[in-house]
Design an enzyme around this catalytic site. Structure first.
Site, PDB file in Angstrom:
ATOM      1  N   SER A  69      -9.381  -0.595   7.383  1.00 29.25           N
ATOM      2  CA  SER A  69      -8.862  -0.357   6.031  1.00 29.25           C
ATOM      3  C   SER A  69      -8.257  -1.556   5.328  1.00 29.25           C
ATOM      4  CB  SER A  69      -7.842   0.792   6.051  1.00 29.25           C
ATOM      5  OG  SER A  69      -8.504   2.031   6.125  1.00 29.25           O
TER       6      SER A  69
ATOM      7  N   LYS B  55       0.842  -1.198   0.000  1.00 25.52           N
ATOM      8  CA  LYS B  55       0.000   0.000   0.000  1.00 25.52           C
ATOM      9  C   LYS B  55       0.877   1.248   0.000  1.00 25.52           C
ATOM     10  CE  LYS B  55      -3.805   1.988   2.758  1.00 25.52           C
ATOM     11  NZ  LYS B  55      -4.655   1.739   3.959  1.00 25.52           N
TER      12      LYS B  55
ATOM     13  N   SER C  48      -9.284   1.790   3.244  1.00 24.36           N
ATOM     14  CA  SER C  48      -8.495   2.559   2.300  1.00 24.36           C
ATOM     15  C   SER C  48      -7.492   1.712   1.502  1.00 24.36           C
ATOM     16  CB  SER C  48      -7.732   3.665   3.043  1.00 24.36           C
ATOM     17  OG  SER C  48      -6.854   3.124   4.012  1.00 24.36           O
TER      18      SER C  48
END
Length: 428
Positions: free
Chosen positions: A166, A67, A142
């Site tokens: 997330s 990420k 996210s």
């Protein structure tokens, strides 16, 4: 589709598979599925260079996605923002180094909500990640790019962050697996912070077994009696399962979600494996703990907001504008409330595992949804365990939580052995 991380690493270590093969396949798949907008930065040259000298560890030759809020040495790390668009860290986060030392090979940095503050996967600056499993629906956020790429078979393993759900919400939206460790269980050094009182870093994969393998490496040591990894299977007979068909409000003005019977369906499947289930309610915080979240988020962005507010996207800008009104007294009171609630939850409720839906809504929202309108309800079942600091895992639409990881993985692996990975499980 590439095999699982377990399968790839075993084949590379045995000499059955050239470590260049899975990396080349993954890079080709990235190009083939660029319609998903799952990656912000692809790094073929360093990935292929590492593959030529692959480490013979437990993740030997495994393509890894990271990420884009997690530092990677020499590879752009944007945090999904305009402000950090040209930032190239000199060092990788310890979590990335641990996986690389185990043989994993970073192939790219994945898309995410701006500065990891979002639940949908929408991004003003780099475009939205798209859901390959349920087209036209959000990926969840996210860690959106991770989930999209895993669901599309681009890579078997990804590293994400989770502050309020997330890694778990995208897993629920894309039918993959996302695991949030207990607070402090894995180093968050080298991760752009959102709210340090809740921030964690954890694995995402298509199977629980791959997440368990990755977690053992991140935790820097095998977990005793962790079923399905090194040897044996932990006995899960008699584990006490608490069934959540609703969540307590975490602030005085927050509406509680409607009664949701999906958890009863999940509990029936756990009882079929020998566990004992009962409906329960979690203890409720005595005051407002949202102030901790908003206060820490405002502090994180103090150097750039409001000074560079025009460089932020409209959704996170609205959140930060609201966060500016959270004063130090409110944050201090919120911390006291949070600690008292966590202390109470160490013994209440008297169960070993909690089961509930991953998502606080029954249908995955459409890709053009207004995040500000859904985020509280959407994250109702995930953020509570972030606030408590408990480890939790989303197996697609099913979420399990516990006070420690060994019991959590024992139950999750038992579920997977019985019902398959989330894409195959009818209850997920």
């Amino acid at each position: 589709m590439l095999g699982t991380a377990w399968e790839i690493a075993r084949a590379v270590r045995s000499g059955e598979l050239d470590p260049m093969d899975p990396i080349e396949q993954a890079l080709a798949k990235i190009a083939e599925r660029d319609d998903l907008n799952a990656l912000i930065t692809v790094c073929p040259e360093p990935a292929l260079a590492r593959a030529r000298n692959a480490e013979p560890g437990p993740l030997a030759g495994v393509p890894l996605l990271v990420k884009d809020v997690i530092d990677t040495a020499g590879i752009r790390t944007t945090a999904g923002s305009k402000i950090c668009a040209d930032r190239v860290p000199a060092e990788s986060a310890p979590a990335v180094r641990a996986l690389e030392d185990a043989g994993a090979i970073v192939i790219g940095k994945t898309n995410c909500d701006e500065f990891a503050w979002g639940v949908t996967g929408q991004n003003t600056h780099y475009g939205d990640a798209r859901n390959p499993k349920f087209p036209g629906r959000i990926t969840g956020g996210s860690s959106s790019g991770n989930a999209a790429a895993l669901a599309a078979g681009i890579a078997p393993l990804a590293l994400g962050t989770d502050t309020g759900g997330s890694v778990r919400m995208p897993a629920g939206c894309c039918d993959v697996v996302g695991m949030k460790p207990r607070l402090g269980g894995v180093s968050t050094v080298g991760v752009f912070p959102l709210c340090p009182s809740f921030d964690t870093i954890g694995p995402m994969a298509r199977t629980v077994k791959d997440c368990a393998l990755c977690y053992e490496i991140l935790a820097r040591g095998p977990l005793d009696a962790l079923a399905g990894t090194q040897a044996g299977e932990r006995d899960i007979n008699g584990l006490r399962v608490g069934v959540l068909t609703g969540m307590p409000p975490l602030a005085p003005n927050e509406a509680a979600p409607e009664h949701d019977e999906r958890a009863l369906e999940f509990a029936a499947r756990l009882e079929a494996l020998g566990m004992r289930a009962q409906e329960l309610a979690l203890p409720v915080p005595a005051g407002d703990i949202w102030s901790v979240f908003y206060g820490e988020a405002a502090a994180t962005h103090r150097d750039t907001f409001p000074a560079r507010q025009d460089d932020y996207g409209p959704t996170i800008r609205a959140k930060l504008e609201s966060a500016q009104h959270t004063g130090p007294n409110a944050v201090s009171a919120g911390r006291q409330t949070l600690e008292a609630w966590r202390d109470r939850a160490r013994s209440e409720p008297a169960v070993d595992i909690i089961v509930c839906p991953t998502l606080g809504v029954r249908e995955i929202p459409p890709s053009d949804v207004d995040e500000l309108e859904i985020r509280v309800a959407f994250s109702a079942y995930t953020r509570v365990f972030s606030y408590l600091g408990w480890p939790a895992i989303a197996i697609g639409g099913v979420q399990l939580a516990a006070r420690e990881e060994t019991t959590l993985f024992a139950a999750a692996l038992a579920w997977e052995r019985a019902y398959g990975p989330p894409a195959e499980s009818p209850a997920a």
